[in-house]
Design an enzyme around this catalytic site. Structure first.
Site, PDB file in Angstrom:
ATOM      1  N   HIS A 197       0.821  -1.212   0.000  1.00  0.00           N
ATOM      2  CA  HIS A 197       0.000   0.000   0.000  1.00  0.00           C
ATOM      3  C   HIS A 197       0.850   1.255   0.000  1.00  0.00           C
ATOM      4  CE1 HIS A 197      -3.292  -2.802   0.899  1.00  0.00           C
ATOM      5  NE2 HIS A 197      -3.874  -1.993   0.051  1.00  0.00           N
ATOM      6  N   GLU A 439     -11.381 -10.796  -4.901  1.00  0.00           N
ATOM      7  CA  GLU A 439      -9.939 -10.698  -4.661  1.00  0.00           C
ATOM      8  C   GLU A 439      -9.436 -11.819  -3.759  1.00  0.00           C
ATOM      9  OE1 GLU A 439      -8.995  -6.975  -2.701  1.00  0.00           O
ATOM     10  OE2 GLU A 439     -10.853  -6.992  -1.553  1.00  0.00           O
ATOM     11  N   ASP A 463      -4.742  -8.330  -4.318  1.00  0.00           N
ATOM     12  CA  ASP A 463      -4.983  -9.381  -3.335  1.00  0.00           C
ATOM     13  C   ASP A 463      -5.231 -10.727  -3.995  1.00  0.00           C
ATOM     14  OD1 ASP A 463      -4.619  -8.240  -0.784  1.00  0.00           O
ATOM     15  OD2 ASP A 463      -6.397  -7.026  -1.117  1.00  0.00           O
ATOM     16  N   CYS A 510      -9.704  -3.395 -10.637  1.00  0.00           N
ATOM     17  CA  CYS A 510      -9.221  -2.180  -9.973  1.00  0.00           C
ATOM     18  C   CYS A 510      -7.870  -2.380  -9.291  1.00  0.00           C
ATOM     19  CB  CYS A 510     -10.247  -1.675  -8.973  1.00  0.00           C
ATOM     20  SG  CYS A 510     -10.508  -2.802  -7.613  1.00  0.00           S
TER      21      CYS A 510
HETATM   22  C1  PEP Z   1      -6.678  -5.131  -4.750  1.00  0.00           C
HETATM   23  O1  PEP Z   1      -6.513  -5.931  -3.833  1.00  0.00           O
HETATM   24  O2  PEP Z   1      -6.334  -5.349  -5.927  1.00  0.00           O
HETATM   25  C2  PEP Z   1      -7.289  -3.807  -4.481  1.00  0.00           C
HETATM   26  C3  PEP Z   1      -7.594  -2.988  -5.451  1.00  0.00           C
HETATM   27  O3  PEP Z   1      -7.489  -3.451  -3.186  1.00  0.00           O
HETATM   28  P1  PEP Z   1      -6.307  -3.004  -2.189  1.00  0.00           P
HETATM   29  O4  PEP Z   1      -5.075  -2.791  -3.010  1.00  0.00           O
HETATM   30  O5  PEP Z   1      -6.737  -1.753  -1.508  1.00  0.00           O
HETATM   31  O6  PEP Z   1      -6.210  -4.166  -1.268  1.00  0.00           O
HETATM   32 MG    MG Z   2      -7.558  -5.664  -1.982  1.00  0.00          MG
END
Ligand code: PEP
Ligand code: MG
Length: 595
Positions: A197, A439, A463, A510
């Protein structure tokens, strides 16, 4: 004339594109400010006892670490801890501080800093380079004692005097969020991975960054001139004038290319043969809503609402959340905004929430699991989102759905909140669409069942790949297994898209994969309706989509599915992209990630 410091090139993983130069600022998470406090004579013995306690606690901690380190890395490598213990036992440091407390009648922290300062000066004068470099060890020990004196305060990111490149062992997403863009032009870290993140935050804040440099904090010193190439994952320390000019030229090319891409802003992401995909942007910080539109995104496909919960000691109230969500919904209208409900846990920490330590936080109480255990908190957020839905084109997305029970329970709570709001005559969008993030592999495998009860899907590849490949997305040691084109990942993704199609619901992607131009054609061929990515990627992906036909994209998918390994699929896709987009893919600066 004495030669200047030697140029050094460090290679890591470029996680946020762009080329910047600046002055290094070492951000030690243990560094802390120390103020002088004058003592009354009666207080001196108390202060001495306090200092001795901190020294003894530090020693216990080091003994403990030595034991664990010996276990983990072997006796011969644990010597560094021995060095720290020796420094701690050094009479000059400890007795010197005790004397200073007594003679100057000052607090222990101040006395320690003063004595340590003299100590460090001696190291600086040593001719032998190896010994001179041991100064860092003294600093670490001093910091440890200070931390124990001060009761372990967590250090945030300080207010910095001018534009700098932050050098840190690691930055938490919360730290990254605090970086002020006017001051921080880039950052580099010793550890970290592409889809952590922190990396995502850097991209969304558009701060060029290189992670996983190994020992950047050991090699770079405060004030060193640094060039950072976040596109290629390179950091040049003490660049000579030639290198500097070369990078200025690269930077110029990068900026010119960006300007060219900006011309696509108002054009649709439509293939040569007329197939259109909606390109939306991910939003991490509500303030970035305008910048997302400036990049030409057709809405927000993923609003990571959790960042509203970070860097604060209390939870955001319904009113506060409503205001933030309303502003985004209004600003984006008539474009959609997908509000993903709270996804804290794992590496995203909300300080106000009490959290028990977990052995495997990525597999622990996170996202929807945490919300379903804290229904009050969940309802507050749902009310805020629903209230904001009256002001724009809002949608709701539940993260980390593992199966139908969770989705049903989350929807049941949402229905309760809706009924309550109807009774209270609070306006909201009654036909708001409710989607599930796919995910977790279990959800991907039963996507056909979930599709019957969700209004849309959003595939979180970060994920999905983490859990399908069993790799911690923050662990650089296994980052090589982050393989979006692994046959297992491709099969899961295809099944999700086909399930969505069969049920007649839109499917979006996403995760970070959606914004990597290298994957744009294969993603297009897989049949996604919508892609959501960092704003910066929107024009890059759009350019690629506008240059191909759907037949070409489908053919690439067929060829990738014929491959038996991730490496083969990767070579197939990269070879296609290199041949088809020589400018975007092979020329430096034009590709967000390195293959
Ligand atoms: C993902 O897991 O691809 C996602 C978009 O959510 P995050 O990166 O916030 O876990
Ligand atoms: Mg995620």
């Amino acid at each position: 004339m004495a030669a200047g410091p030697r140029k050094e090139v460090l290679t890591g993983v470029g996680v946020s594109p762009g080329i910047v130069s600046g002055t290094a600022y070492i951000l030690s998470r243990e560094r802390m400010s120390v103020n002088r406090r004058d003592l009354r004579p009666d207080d001196v013995p108390v202060e001495i006892a306090r200092f001795k306690r901190a020294v003894s606690t530090s020693k216990d901690q080091l003994e403990d670490i030595r034991q664990r380190a010996t276990h983990a890395i072997g006796r011969e490598h644990a010597y560094i801890i021995d060095t720290h213990i020796l420094i701690l036992e050094d009479r000059a440091l400890v007795n010197g501080t005790l004397q200073e407390i007594q003679s100057s009648r000052v607090n222990a922290e101040w006395a320690l800093k003063r004595v340590a300062g003299d100590f460090i000066k001696i190291f600086e004068q040593i001719e032998d380079e190896y010994l001179r470099n041991r100064r860092a060890d003294v600093e670490h020990v001093v910091e440890r004692i200070l931390r124990n004196l001060l009761g372990n305060p967590a250090e945030g990111v300080p207010d910095l005097p001018h534009a700098v490149i932050i050098v840190a062992h690691d930055l938490t997403p919360a730290d990254t969020l605090q970086l002020k863009r006017e001051q921080v032009v880039g950052f580099v870290t010793d550890i970290g991975g592409r889809t952590s993140h922190t990396a995502i935050m850097a991209r969304s804040l558009e701060i060029p960054a290189v992670v996983a440099l190994g020992d950047a904090t050991g090699r770079i010193k405060n004030g060193d001139p640094v060039i950072l190439d976040g596109t290629r994952g390179i950091v040049v320390l003490n660049p000579d004038p030639g290198t500097f000019l070369e990078y200025l030229e690269r930077q110029r090319r990068y900026i010119t290319h960006d300007r060219e891409l900006a011309k696509l802003r108002d054009m649709p992401a439509r293939t040569v043969d007329g197939c259109e995909v909606r390109l939306l942007a991910n939003l991490d910080v509500p303030d970035d809503a305008q910048s997302v539109l400036d990049h030409g995104a057709a809405g927000i496909g993923l609003f990571r609402t959790e960042f509203l919960y970070m860097n604060r000691s209390t939870l955001p109230t319904e009113e506060e959340q409503f205001e933030a969500y309303r502003q985004v919904a209004e600003r984006l209208y008539p474009h959609p905004v997908v509000f993903r409900t709270l996804d804290v846990g794992s590496d995203k920490i909300a300080d106000a929430m009490e959290k028990r330590p977990e052995a495997n936080p990525a597999l622990g109480l996170r996202a929807i699991r945490l919300c379903l255990k804290n229904i009050g908190l969940f309802r507050t957020q749902l009310r805020a989102i629903l209230r904001a839905s009256a002001y724009g084109e809002a949608r709701i997305l539940f993260p980390m759905i593992s199966g139908l029970d969770e989705l049903r329970l989350a929807k049941y709570i949402l229905d309760e909140v809706r009924r309550e709001m109807i009774e209270e005559a609070i306006p909201f969008k009654e036909d708001i669409k409710v989607g599930a993030m796919i995910e977790i592999p279990s959800a991907a495998v039963i996507a056909d069942l979930i599709a019957l009860e969700a209004d849309f899907f959003s595939v979180g590849t970060n994920d999905l790949i983490q859990y399908a490949m069993a790799i911690d997305r923050q662990n650089e040691n296994v980052a090589y297994l982050y393989e979006p084109l692994h046959p297992a990942v491709l099969r899961l993704v295809r099944h999700i898209v086909e399930s969505g199609r069969a049920a007649g619901i839109p499917v979006s992607m996403c995760g970070e994969m959606a914004g990597d131009p290298l994957f744009s054609v294969i993603i297009l061929g897989l049949g996604f309706d919508e892609l959501s990515m960092i704003g910066l990627s929107v024009p890059r992906v759009k350019k690629i989509i506008r240059s191909v036909t759907m037949d070409e994209a489908r053919l690439l998918v067929t060829r990738a599915f014929d491959c038996k390994t991730a490496a083969e699929a990767q070579e197939t896709v990269y070879a296609f992209m290199r041949a088809r987009f020589p400018e975007e893919i092979t020329s430096e600066g034009e590709q967000i990630f390195q293959p």
